[in-house]
Design a protein around this motif. Structure first.
Motif, mmCIF file in Angstrom:
data_model
loop_
_atom_site.group_PDB
_atom_site.id
_atom_site.type_symbol
_atom_site.label_atom_id
_atom_site.label_comp_id
_atom_site.label_asym_id
_atom_site.label_seq_id
_atom_site.Cartn_x
_atom_site.Cartn_y
_atom_site.Cartn_z
ATOM 1 N N THR A 10 -2.653 9.811 6.811
ATOM 2 C CA THR A 10 -2.831 9.905 5.360
ATOM 3 C C THR A 10 -1.931 10.979 4.757
ATOM 4 O O THR A 10 -1.602 10.910 3.574
ATOM 5 C CB THR A 10 -4.304 10.169 4.998
ATOM 6 N N GLY A 11 -1.532 11.970 5.559
ATOM 7 C CA GLY A 11 -0.531 12.918 5.076
ATOM 8 C C GLY A 11 0.777 12.203 4.767
ATOM 9 O O GLY A 11 1.442 12.483 3.759
ATOM 10 N N ILE A 12 1.154 11.234 5.624
ATOM 11 C CA ILE A 12 2.374 10.444 5.387
ATOM 12 C C ILE A 12 2.195 9.550 4.159
ATOM 13 O O ILE A 12 3.082 9.472 3.296
ATOM 14 C CB ILE A 12 2.714 9.598 6.627
ATOM 15 N N THR A 13 1.047 8.877 4.053
ATOM 16 C CA THR A 13 0.847 7.969 2.907
ATOM 17 C C THR A 13 0.778 8.742 1.592
ATOM 18 O O THR A 13 1.269 8.268 0.564
ATOM 19 C CB THR A 13 -0.428 7.123 3.081
ATOM 20 N N LEU A 14 0.202 9.941 1.608
ATOM 21 C CA LEU A 14 0.181 10.765 0.396
ATOM 22 C C LEU A 14 1.585 11.236 0.036
ATOM 23 O O LEU A 14 1.947 11.295 -1.141
ATOM 24 C CB LEU A 14 -0.742 11.966 0.597
ATOM 25 N N ASN A 15 2.372 11.576 1.048
ATOM 26 C CA ASN A 15 3.727 12.062 0.805
ATOM 27 C C ASN A 15 4.635 10.969 0.245
ATOM 28 O O ASN A 15 5.636 11.257 -0.402
ATOM 29 C CB ASN A 15 4.321 12.614 2.108
ATOM 30 N N ARG A 46 -8.943 0.626 -5.834
ATOM 31 C CA ARG A 46 -7.521 0.882 -5.594
ATOM 32 C C ARG A 46 -7.093 0.561 -4.161
ATOM 33 O O ARG A 46 -5.954 0.829 -3.787
ATOM 34 C CB ARG A 46 -7.196 2.344 -5.934
ATOM 35 N N GLY A 47 -7.996 0.061 -3.325
ATOM 36 C CA GLY A 47 -7.624 -0.394 -1.994
ATOM 37 C C GLY A 47 -7.873 0.632 -0.897
ATOM 38 O O GLY A 47 -8.266 1.769 -1.141
ATOM 39 N N TRP A 48 -7.609 0.172 0.355
ATOM 40 C CA TRP A 48 -7.923 0.979 1.538
ATOM 41 C C TRP A 48 -7.062 2.225 1.666
ATOM 42 O O TRP A 48 -7.528 3.279 2.095
ATOM 43 C CB TRP A 48 -7.792 0.128 2.801
ATOM 44 N N ILE A 49 -5.787 2.114 1.301
ATOM 45 C CA ILE A 49 -4.912 3.287 1.426
ATOM 46 C C ILE A 49 -5.382 4.384 0.482
ATOM 47 O O ILE A 49 -5.455 5.562 0.851
ATOM 48 C CB ILE A 49 -3.439 2.908 1.167
ATOM 49 N N ALA A 50 -5.740 4.006 -0.740
ATOM 50 C CA ALA A 50 -6.265 4.984 -1.691
ATOM 51 C C ALA A 50 -7.581 5.583 -1.190
ATOM 52 O O ALA A 50 -7.835 6.783 -1.356
ATOM 53 C CB ALA A 50 -6.467 4.338 -3.065
ATOM 54 N N PHE A 51 -8.410 4.740 -0.568
ATOM 55 C CA PHE A 51 -9.672 5.229 -0.009
ATOM 56 C C PHE A 51 -9.425 6.285 1.070
ATOM 57 O O PHE A 51 -10.022 7.367 1.057
ATOM 58 C CB PHE A 51 -10.465 4.050 0.571
ATOM 59 N N LEU A 52 -8.505 6.001 2.001
ATOM 60 C CA LEU A 52 -8.203 6.946 3.072
ATOM 61 C C LEU A 52 -7.539 8.212 2.518
ATOM 62 O O LEU A 52 -7.816 9.325 2.991
ATOM 63 C CB LEU A 52 -7.312 6.288 4.120
ATOM 64 N N ASN A 53 -6.668 8.052 1.507
ATOM 65 C CA ASN A 53 -6.051 9.223 0.884
ATOM 66 C C ASN A 53 -7.092 10.123 0.235
ATOM 67 O O ASN A 53 -7.001 11.356 0.304
ATOM 68 C CB ASN A 53 -5.021 8.787 -0.161
ATOM 69 N N ALA A 68 4.445 7.167 -4.012
ATOM 70 C CA ALA A 68 5.240 6.426 -5.000
ATOM 71 C C ALA A 68 5.879 5.179 -4.388
ATOM 72 O O ALA A 68 6.140 4.198 -5.094
ATOM 73 C CB ALA A 68 6.314 7.331 -5.587
ATOM 74 N N GLN A 69 6.155 5.203 -3.069
ATOM 75 C CA GLN A 69 6.803 4.062 -2.420
ATOM 76 C C GLN A 69 5.807 3.010 -1.908
ATOM 77 O O GLN A 69 6.195 1.912 -1.547
ATOM 78 C CB GLN A 69 7.655 4.533 -1.229
ATOM 79 N N ILE A 70 4.537 3.386 -1.852
ATOM 80 C CA ILE A 70 3.516 2.455 -1.336
ATOM 81 C C ILE A 70 2.853 1.766 -2.522
ATOM 82 O O ILE A 70 2.129 2.390 -3.302
ATOM 83 C CB ILE A 70 2.469 3.192 -0.482
ATOM 84 N N ASP A 71 3.144 0.482 -2.671
ATOM 85 C CA ASP A 71 2.582 -0.269 -3.794
ATOM 86 C C ASP A 71 1.114 -0.583 -3.529
ATOM 87 O O ASP A 71 0.744 -1.009 -2.447
ATOM 88 C CB ASP A 71 3.351 -1.577 -4.013
ATOM 89 N N GLY A 72 0.321 -0.376 -4.541
ATOM 90 C CA GLY A 72 -1.084 -0.748 -4.451
ATOM 91 C C GLY A 72 -1.550 -1.258 -5.802
ATOM 92 O O GLY A 72 -1.536 -0.502 -6.777
ATOM 93 N N GLU A 73 -1.910 -2.528 -5.871
ATOM 94 C CA GLU A 73 -2.341 -3.116 -7.133
ATOM 95 C C GLU A 73 -3.851 -2.960 -7.268
ATOM 96 O O GLU A 73 -4.613 -3.568 -6.509
ATOM 97 C CB GLU A 73 -1.967 -4.601 -7.161
ATOM 98 N N PRO A 74 -4.304 -2.134 -8.210
ATOM 99 C CA PRO A 74 -5.750 -1.959 -8.359
ATOM 100 C C PRO A 74 -6.430 -3.254 -8.819
ATOM 101 O O PRO A 74 -5.861 -4.011 -9.596
ATOM 102 C CB PRO A 74 -5.890 -0.871 -9.430
ATOM 103 N N LYS A 75 -7.622 -3.491 -8.317
ATOM 104 C CA LYS A 75 -8.426 -4.626 -8.759
ATOM 105 C C LYS A 75 -9.464 -4.120 -9.754
ATOM 106 O O LYS A 75 -10.242 -3.217 -9.430
ATOM 107 C CB LYS A 75 -9.120 -5.289 -7.564
ATOM 108 N N VAL A 76 -9.455 -4.691 -10.942
ATOM 109 C CA VAL A 76 -10.349 -4.246 -12.011
ATOM 110 C C VAL A 76 -11.354 -5.349 -12.319
ATOM 111 O O VAL A 76 -10.982 -6.494 -12.575
ATOM 112 C CB VAL A 76 -9.559 -3.869 -13.286
#
Length: 201
Positions: free
Chosen positions: A34-39, A130-137, A42-50
Motif C-alpha cells: 500500500t506504500g507503493i499504491t499510495l505513492n 472507491r474500490g479495494w485499492i482505496a480500502f487498503l490505502n 495518480a497513476q492507478i485508475d479507480g472509478e468510484p461506484k456511487v
C-alpha cells in the motif's frame, strides 16, 4: 563479551527477532504494497461506484424525528432505515438543524451520507465505493478505520521496531565476521537524507 554471555544474548535476540518477524510478516507486506499504491495514486485508475437513493419518511417516524434535536437518530428510525432501505447507521451522532438532519458515514475505502428534510420527510442517501485499492490505502493511513484498527497499527509499529532493533543487535554481535555490516548500515542511514537534501524541493 565472553562466549557464554554472547551465546545467551544471541539465543534471546534470535527468539525475539523471529517472533516479531512472524507477527509483522503479513502486515509488513500489506503496508509495503500500500506504500507503493499510495505513492502512485495518480497513476492507478479507480472509478468510484456511487449509489443514490431517495425515500419519504412515514409520518410517525417524522414526528419522532422532530421531537428530537441532538444525538443519534431515534431507534425506530434506525430500524426503518435498516429494514426498508438497507442503510445501517449504527447509532452515529447526527448533525441537527431546523431544516434537516444530516448524518456523515465515512469509512475505509468509501463514503456515505444521509440527509432527512424535517418538514417534508424526504430522505436522501448517497453511498460511494472507491474500490479495494482505496480500502487498503485507507487501512495503511488509518483513515476512517475506527479505534480498534488504530490500536492495531500502533501495536504493529511497536512489533516492527522490536524486529528492527533486535536485527540491529544481531548485526552488532556478528559484525566482526561480516566487515560490510556497518558500511551498509551507514549507507541505509545516510541515503534517505542525501535524497532529501538534493532531490526534494
Amino acid at each position: 563479551m565472553d562466549k557464554k554471555a554472547k551465546a545467551r544474548w544471541l539465543k534471546q535476540l534470535h527468539q525475539w527477532h523471529w517472533v516479531s518477524s512472524a507477527l509483522c510478516l503479513v502486515c509488513m507486506v500489506l503496508f509495503s504494497v500500500t506504500g507503493i499504491t499510495l505513492n502512485h495514486a495518480a497513476q492507478i485508475d479507480g472509478e468510484p461506484k456511487v449509489e443514490e437513493l431517495t425515500a419519504t419518511l412515514p409520518e410517525p417516524l417524522l414526528a419522532a424525528l422532530n421531537r428530537q434535536d441532538q444525538g443519534a437518530l431515534p431507534q425506530s428510525l434506525r430500524d426503518w432505515l435498516s429494514q426498508d432501505l438497507d442503510i445501517g447507521v449504527d447509532g452515529r451522532e447526527a448533525e441537527w438543524s431546523g431544516q434537516e438532519v444530516y448524518l456523515a458515514m465515512p469509512r475505509a475505502g468509501g463514503d456515505a451520507w444521509l440527509a432527512i428534510d424535517r418538514s417534508s420527510g424526504e430522505v436522501l442517501y448517497e453511498n460511494t465505493d472507491r474500490g479495494w485499492i482505496a480500502f487498503l490505502n485507507d487501512l495503511h493511513k488509518g483513515r476512517d478505520t475506527g479505534t480498534v484498527w488504530r490500536w492495531f497499527i500502533d501495536i504493529f509499529a511497536v512489533a516492527t521496531l522490536l524486529f528492527a532493533f533486535t536485527g540491529l543487535a544481531l548485526m552488532f554481535l556478528h559484525a566482526r565476521r561480516r566487515p560490510a555490516t556497518w558500511p551498509v548500515t551507514a549507507l541505509g542511514l545516510v541515503l534517505p537524507w542525501l535524497l532529501i537534501a538534493f532531490f526534494m524541493h
